[in-house]
Design a protein around this motif. Structure first.
Motif, PDB file in Angstrom:
ATOM      1  N   ALA A  17       0.825  -1.219   0.000  1.00 59.52           N
ATOM      2  CA  ALA A  17       0.000   0.000   0.000  1.00 59.52           C
ATOM      3  C   ALA A  17       0.852   1.260   0.000  1.00 59.52           C
ATOM      4  CB  ALA A  17      -0.944  -0.010   1.198  1.00 59.52           C
ATOM      5  N   SER A  18       2.075   1.175   0.542  1.00 62.97           N
ATOM      6  CA  SER A  18       2.933   2.354   0.612  1.00 62.97           C
ATOM      7  C   SER A  18       3.744   2.590  -0.669  1.00 62.97           C
ATOM      8  CB  SER A  18       3.873   2.248   1.820  1.00 62.97           C
ATOM      9  OG  SER A  18       4.875   1.280   1.582  1.00 62.97           O
ATOM     10  N   LEU A  19       3.683   1.648  -1.602  1.00 63.42           N
ATOM     11  CA  LEU A  19       4.397   1.817  -2.876  1.00 63.42           C
ATOM     12  C   LEU A  19       3.695   2.848  -3.752  1.00 63.42           C
ATOM     13  CD1 LEU A  19       5.068  -1.915  -3.827  1.00 63.42           C
ATOM     14  CD2 LEU A  19       6.772  -0.269  -3.025  1.00 63.42           C
ATOM     15  N   SER A  20       4.405   3.344  -4.752  1.00 58.28           N
ATOM     16  CA  SER A  20       3.772   4.276  -5.693  1.00 58.28           C
ATOM     17  C   SER A  20       2.695   3.521  -6.480  1.00 58.28           C
ATOM     18  CB  SER A  20       4.802   4.892  -6.630  1.00 58.28           C
ATOM     19  OG  SER A  20       5.088   4.048  -7.710  1.00 58.28           O
ATOM     20  N   GLY A  21       1.723   4.234  -6.961  1.00 57.98           N
ATOM     21  CA  GLY A  21       0.559   3.641  -7.619  1.00 57.98           C
ATOM     22  C   GLY A  21       0.872   2.709  -8.767  1.00 57.98           C
ATOM     23  N   LYS A  22       1.835   3.077  -9.587  1.00 57.22           N
ATOM     24  CA  LYS A  22       2.119   2.251 -10.768  1.00 57.22           C
ATOM     25  C   LYS A  22       2.681   0.883 -10.392  1.00 57.22           C
ATOM     26  CE  LYS A  22       6.583   4.398 -11.802  1.00 57.22           C
ATOM     27  NZ  LYS A  22       7.304   5.190 -12.788  1.00 57.22           N
ATOM     28  N   TYR A  23       3.412   0.802  -9.278  1.00 58.39           N
ATOM     29  CA  TYR A  23       3.921  -0.494  -8.831  1.00 58.39           C
ATOM     30  C   TYR A  23       2.861  -1.258  -8.055  1.00 58.39           C
ATOM     31  CZ  TYR A  23       8.369   1.651 -10.058  1.00 58.39           C
ATOM     32  OH  TYR A  23       9.381   2.285 -10.724  1.00 58.39           O
ATOM     33  N   LYS A  24       2.142  -0.534  -7.227  1.00 56.23           N
ATOM     34  CA  LYS A  24       1.095  -1.145  -6.404  1.00 56.23           C
ATOM     35  C   LYS A  24       0.057  -1.839  -7.280  1.00 56.23           C
ATOM     36  CE  LYS A  24      -0.866   1.965  -4.040  1.00 56.23           C
ATOM     37  NZ  LYS A  24      -1.427   2.928  -3.113  1.00 56.23           N
ATOM     38  N   LEU A  29      -2.675  -6.736  -9.069  1.00 55.33           N
ATOM     39  CA  LEU A  29      -3.312  -7.485 -10.156  1.00 55.33           C
ATOM     40  C   LEU A  29      -2.619  -8.824 -10.390  1.00 55.33           C
ATOM     41  CD1 LEU A  29      -4.004  -4.600 -12.702  1.00 55.33           C
ATOM     42  CD2 LEU A  29      -5.672  -5.799 -11.278  1.00 55.33           C
ATOM     43  N   TYR A  30      -1.309  -8.842 -10.302  1.00 57.42           N
ATOM     44  CA  TYR A  30      -0.559 -10.064 -10.584  1.00 57.42           C
ATOM     45  C   TYR A  30      -0.674 -11.088  -9.456  1.00 57.42           C
ATOM     46  CZ  TYR A  30       3.277 -12.964 -12.344  1.00 57.42           C
ATOM     47  OH  TYR A  30       4.029 -14.011 -12.823  1.00 57.42           O
ATOM     48  N   TYR A  31      -0.439 -10.650  -8.226  1.00 58.50           N
ATOM     49  CA  TYR A  31      -0.397 -11.607  -7.112  1.00 58.50           C
ATOM     50  C   TYR A  31      -1.743 -11.862  -6.446  1.00 58.50           C
ATOM     51  CZ  TYR A  31       4.620 -11.657  -7.516  1.00 58.50           C
ATOM     52  OH  TYR A  31       5.892 -11.823  -7.988  1.00 58.50           O
ATOM     53  N   TYR A  32      -2.563 -10.832  -6.320  1.00 59.73           N
ATOM     54  CA  TYR A  32      -3.826 -11.001  -5.594  1.00 59.73           C
ATOM     55  C   TYR A  32      -5.004 -11.297  -6.516  1.00 59.73           C
ATOM     56  CZ  TYR A  32      -1.305  -9.590  -1.451  1.00 59.73           C
ATOM     57  OH  TYR A  32      -0.405  -9.544  -0.420  1.00 59.73           O
ATOM     58  N   GLU A  34      -4.446 -12.545  -9.520  1.00 59.35           N
ATOM     59  CA  GLU A  34      -3.927 -13.659 -10.317  1.00 59.35           C
ATOM     60  C   GLU A  34      -4.107 -13.458 -11.820  1.00 59.35           C
ATOM     61  OE1 GLU A  34      -5.532 -17.256  -8.633  1.00 59.35           O
ATOM     62  OE2 GLU A  34      -4.454 -16.943  -6.747  1.00 59.35           O
ATOM     63  N   MET A  35      -3.876 -12.235 -12.260  1.00 64.45           N
ATOM     64  CA  MET A  35      -3.922 -11.933 -13.686  1.00 64.45           C
ATOM     65  C   MET A  35      -2.543 -12.169 -14.290  1.00 64.45           C
ATOM     66  SD  MET A  35      -6.022  -8.358 -13.611  1.00 64.45           S
ATOM     67  CE  MET A  35      -7.071  -8.386 -15.041  1.00 64.45           C
ATOM     68  N   ASN A  36      -2.514 -12.560 -15.567  1.00 59.88           N
ATOM     69  CA  ASN A  36      -1.210 -12.694 -16.218  1.00 59.88           C
ATOM     70  C   ASN A  36      -0.802 -11.339 -16.813  1.00 59.88           C
ATOM     71  OD1 ASN A  36      -2.297 -12.403 -18.888  1.00 59.88           O
ATOM     72  ND2 ASN A  36      -2.866 -14.564 -18.882  1.00 59.88           N
ATOM     73  N   MET A  37       0.410 -11.271 -17.328  1.00 59.19           N
ATOM     74  CA  MET A  37       0.934  -9.994 -17.815  1.00 59.19           C
ATOM     75  C   MET A  37       0.127  -9.433 -18.982  1.00 59.19           C
ATOM     76  SD  MET A  37       5.006 -10.298 -17.435  1.00 59.19           S
ATOM     77  CE  MET A  37       5.697 -11.169 -16.051  1.00 59.19           C
ATOM     78  N   LYS A  38      -0.351 -10.301 -19.840  1.00 59.59           N
ATOM     79  CA  LYS A  38      -1.163  -9.853 -20.979  1.00 59.59           C
ATOM     80  C   LYS A  38      -2.466  -9.216 -20.485  1.00 59.59           C
ATOM     81  CE  LYS A  38      -2.455 -10.142 -25.469  1.00 59.59           C
ATOM     82  NZ  LYS A  38      -2.416  -8.822 -26.038  1.00 59.59           N
ATOM     83  N   GLU A  39      -3.115  -9.851 -19.512  1.00 62.31           N
ATOM     84  CA  GLU A  39      -4.357  -9.302 -18.954  1.00 62.31           C
ATOM     85  C   GLU A  39      -4.108  -7.952 -18.283  1.00 62.31           C
ATOM     86  OE1 GLU A  39      -6.785 -13.397 -17.827  1.00 62.31           O
ATOM     87  OE2 GLU A  39      -5.157 -12.744 -16.510  1.00 62.31           O
ATOM     88  N   LYS A  52       6.107  -5.815 -17.238  1.00 61.64           N
ATOM     89  CA  LYS A  52       7.263  -6.573 -16.752  1.00 61.64           C
ATOM     90  C   LYS A  52       8.192  -5.696 -15.917  1.00 61.64           C
ATOM     91  CE  LYS A  52       7.460  -9.867 -20.561  1.00 61.64           C
ATOM     92  NZ  LYS A  52       8.233 -10.295 -21.749  1.00 61.64           N
ATOM     93  N   SER A  53       8.501  -4.512 -16.428  1.00 63.55           N
ATOM     94  CA  SER A  53       9.433  -3.655 -15.692  1.00 63.55           C
ATOM     95  C   SER A  53       8.819  -3.142 -14.391  1.00 63.55           C
ATOM     96  CB  SER A  53       9.928  -2.496 -16.560  1.00 63.55           C
ATOM     97  OG  SER A  53       8.895  -1.613 -16.878  1.00 63.55           O
ATOM     98  N   ARG A  54       7.521  -2.839 -14.393  1.00 68.85           N
ATOM     99  CA  ARG A  54       6.870  -2.388 -13.154  1.00 68.85           C
ATOM    100  C   ARG A  54       6.796  -3.506 -12.123  1.00 68.85           C
ATOM    101  NH1 ARG A  54       1.920   1.617 -15.092  1.00 68.85           N
ATOM    102  NH2 ARG A  54       3.283   3.142 -16.114  1.00 68.85           N
ATOM    103  N   LEU A  55       6.551  -4.739 -12.583  1.00 66.58           N
ATOM    104  CA  LEU A  55       6.542  -5.881 -11.657  1.00 66.58           C
ATOM    105  C   LEU A  55       7.921  -6.057 -11.031  1.00 66.58           C
ATOM    106  CD1 LEU A  55       4.481  -8.800 -13.265  1.00 66.58           C
ATOM    107  CD2 LEU A  55       4.170  -7.816 -11.006  1.00 66.58           C
ATOM    108  N   LEU A  56       8.952  -6.019 -11.860  1.00 62.19           N
ATOM    109  CA  LEU A  56      10.310  -6.194 -11.372  1.00 62.19           C
ATOM    110  C   LEU A  56      10.688  -5.090 -10.388  1.00 62.19           C
ATOM    111  CD1 LEU A  56      12.986  -7.762 -11.549  1.00 62.19           C
ATOM    112  CD2 LEU A  56      13.623  -6.232 -13.420  1.00 62.19           C
TER     113      LEU A  56
END
Length: 73
Positions: A17-24, A29-32, A34-39, A52-56
């Motif tokens: 929650a404390s991360l910047s919006g684009k990373y949050k 979406l990816y972990y909670y 369970e969407m894939n990168m295309k979605e 990919k870069s935002r996830l990393l």
């Protein structure tokens, strides 16, 4: 789930929650959700490479925050 896992999960959520919006948003979406990168790319209207870069970068930032918070305990 034991008490340690519950506390750990709460800390992870707090730090996400404390991360910047684009990373949050991509981490959630990816972990909670369970969407894939295309979605995620389609939902946020950004390229897959941006996802990919935002996830990393988001995971790296989260790891640093969690390490800092564990050192404070």
């Amino acid at each position: 789930m034991n008490i340690f896992q519950q506390q750990h999960s709460k800390e992870i959520i707090k730090q996400i929650a404390s991360l910047s919006g684009k990373y949050k948003e991509v981490l959630i979406l990816y972990y909670y959700q369970e969407m894939n990168m295309k979605e995620i790319s389609n939902v946020l209207n950004i390229s897959i490479n941006t996802v990919k870069s935002r996830l990393l970068r988001g995971k790296e930032a989260l790891k640093r925050k969690l390490e800092r918070s564990s050192q404070l305990e």
